[in-house]
Design a protein around this motif. Structure first.
Motif, PDB file in Angstrom:
ATOM      1  N   TYR A 121       0.820  -1.209   0.000  1.00  0.00           N
ATOM      2  CA  TYR A 121       0.000   0.000   0.000  1.00  0.00           C
ATOM      3  C   TYR A 121       0.854   1.259   0.000  1.00  0.00           C
ATOM      4  CZ  TYR A 121      -3.988  -3.007   0.840  1.00  0.00           C
ATOM      5  OH  TYR A 121      -4.966  -3.965   0.714  1.00  0.00           O
ATOM      6  N   PHE A 122       1.999   1.222   0.674  1.00  0.00           N
ATOM      7  CA  PHE A 122       2.870   2.394   0.714  1.00  0.00           C
ATOM      8  C   PHE A 122       3.751   2.494  -0.525  1.00  0.00           C
ATOM      9  CE2 PHE A 122       1.384   2.097   4.984  1.00  0.00           C
ATOM     10  CZ  PHE A 122       1.309   3.404   5.407  1.00  0.00           C
ATOM     11  N   GLN A 123       3.769   1.451  -1.341  1.00  0.00           N
ATOM     12  CA  GLN A 123       4.363   1.561  -2.675  1.00  0.00           C
ATOM     13  C   GLN A 123       3.353   2.172  -3.641  1.00  0.00           C
ATOM     14  OE1 GLN A 123       6.806  -1.907  -4.094  1.00  0.00           O
ATOM     15  NE2 GLN A 123       6.198  -2.785  -2.130  1.00  0.00           N
ATOM     16  N   ARG A 124       2.086   1.782  -3.484  1.00  0.00           N
ATOM     17  CA  ARG A 124       1.054   2.327  -4.361  1.00  0.00           C
ATOM     18  C   ARG A 124       0.779   3.791  -4.062  1.00  0.00           C
ATOM     19  NH1 ARG A 124      -3.527  -2.418  -3.674  1.00  0.00           N
ATOM     20  NH2 ARG A 124      -2.390  -4.126  -4.706  1.00  0.00           N
ATOM     21  N   ARG A 125       0.743   4.140  -2.776  1.00  0.00           N
ATOM     22  CA  ARG A 125       0.410   5.511  -2.391  1.00  0.00           C
ATOM     23  C   ARG A 125       1.385   5.994  -1.329  1.00  0.00           C
ATOM     24  NH1 ARG A 125      -5.372   7.820  -0.062  1.00  0.00           N
ATOM     25  NH2 ARG A 125      -4.872  10.015  -0.311  1.00  0.00           N
ATOM     26  N   PRO A 126       2.585   6.398  -1.731  1.00  0.00           N
ATOM     27  CA  PRO A 126       3.590   6.851  -0.766  1.00  0.00           C
ATOM     28  C   PRO A 126       3.149   8.120  -0.045  1.00  0.00           C
ATOM     29  CG  PRO A 126       4.555   6.421  -2.937  1.00  0.00           C
ATOM     30  CD  PRO A 126       3.081   6.433  -3.110  1.00  0.00           C
ATOM     31  N   LEU A 127       3.664   8.306   1.148  1.00  0.00           N
ATOM     32  CA  LEU A 127       3.447   9.547   1.880  1.00  0.00           C
ATOM     33  C   LEU A 127       4.211  10.672   1.186  1.00  0.00           C
ATOM     34  CD1 LEU A 127       3.884   8.084   5.485  1.00  0.00           C
ATOM     35  CD2 LEU A 127       1.734   8.697   4.351  1.00  0.00           C
ATOM     36  N   PRO A 128       3.798  11.934   1.368  1.00  0.00           N
ATOM     37  CA  PRO A 128       4.417  13.051   0.631  1.00  0.00           C
ATOM     38  C   PRO A 128       5.937  13.115   0.716  1.00  0.00           C
ATOM     39  CG  PRO A 128       2.425  13.799   1.700  1.00  0.00           C
ATOM     40  CD  PRO A 128       2.634  12.387   2.169  1.00  0.00           C
TER      41      PRO A 128
END
Length: 306
Positions: A239-246
């Protein structure tokens, strides 16, 4: 290939990026930032937030379209993409804002079917259109405003502000502003009696960058950002590859699907709720004091169950 697009326009940039991904290209944030003459944070936010409804993913430092997916090409590909994105975002806001935008978009779109679905839990602020219009004008003109604010303790007071941005964090709307040169965030629905003034103010690039890189409403001004290194197991990592934090940068990806990544923050509350949400699939590696805060909260919770 050179394109005569105005790269400073968000929607033009989005459709251009998606068109290239649709052609099978792998795009890097760094290269796109140079091409569009904008910051890497801005382009990263395009992928993280504005294009999240599309089947794209981050592979190392490159973004790609998932295999087996294609956006059907038409003569008006850019227009269709732009209108579909706008419509789904406004639907998530709801209320008068959604109904007004739907009426406007229906005058432009040639078809009713929208293949894009976006479920966004964003509060309705259509009852604040009057205040928002004044605030937006003041932000653009860099003029101070005067308003009343309800601090939720039923204590309504008047305040003079230098408005910087209207932002949405976790579905809630805030006005980020300077009050006596102190950065503050005001819950937008508690603002009333907004009046524009002729008093001008200025901001610097550092403050603009701070707003662009903020993860949550807890970000702080005049605080040196610090790094937090996080471990994510294979359940959370994808999930953090698909939607990384800013401010996210991946340090290592492992064959078993786990990864370590780093984010830069100015306040621990920018990252604590995220880690807690993903428990037990994530933990803080460094600094240790943040993981200790999480452990203390877990122990308190377990020890106070009846």
């Amino acid at each position: 290939m050179a394109y005569k697009h105005d790269y400073d326009k968000i929607l033009t940039r989005l459709s251009y990026i998606l068109s290239r991904l649709n052609d099978g290209e792998a795009l890097s944030v760094k290269d796109l930032a140079k091409e569009f003459n904008t910051s890497e944070r801005t382009v990263q936010r395009d992928f993280n937030e504005r294009l999240v409804s599309f089947p794209i993913f981050q592979d190392g430092k490159k973004w790609k379209m998932q295999e087996g997916f294609r956006v059907e090409k038409t003569k008006s590909l850019e227009d269709e993409i732009v209108l579909d994105i706008i419509e789904k975002i406004t639907e998530g806001i709801g209320g008068k804002f959604a109904s007004k935008s739907h009426k406007l978009l229906s005058k432009i779109k040639n078809q009713d079917f929208n293949p894009i679905y976006a479920k966004l839990n964003i509060e309705d602020i259509s009852d604040k259109f009057g205040e928002i219009q004044i605030i937006e004008g003041a932000i653009k003109a860099k003029k101070e405003i005067e308003c009343s604010y309800d601090d939720e303790r039923h204590d309504i007071f008047k305040v003079a502000l230098k408005p910087l941005k209207i932002v949405n964090f976790e579905g809630f709307w805030y006005l980020v502003a300077l009050q006596d040169d102190v950065l503050k965030k005001y819950y937008l629905k508690n603002i009333s009696n907004v009046k524009a003034t002729d008093t001008a103010f200025s901001t610097d690039a550092k403050l603009e960058n701070l707003l662009d890189s903020s993860i949550s409403v807890w970000f702080q001004k005049d605080v040196e950002p610090f790094e937090v290194k996080i471990y994510a197991n294979k359940i959370a990592a994808k999930y953090f590859q698909r939607r990384p934090l800013p401010t996210q940068s991946i340090e290592s990806l492992h064959k078993d699907g786990t990864m370590e990544f780093v984010v830069k923050i100015t306040h621990e509350m920018e990252i604590l709720p995220i880690i807690k949400y993903w428990l037990p699939h994530m933990r803080v590696i460094e600094p240790e004091w943040i993981q200790e805060m999480i452990d203390e909260d877990i122990n308190w919770y377990l020890n106070n169950q009846t």
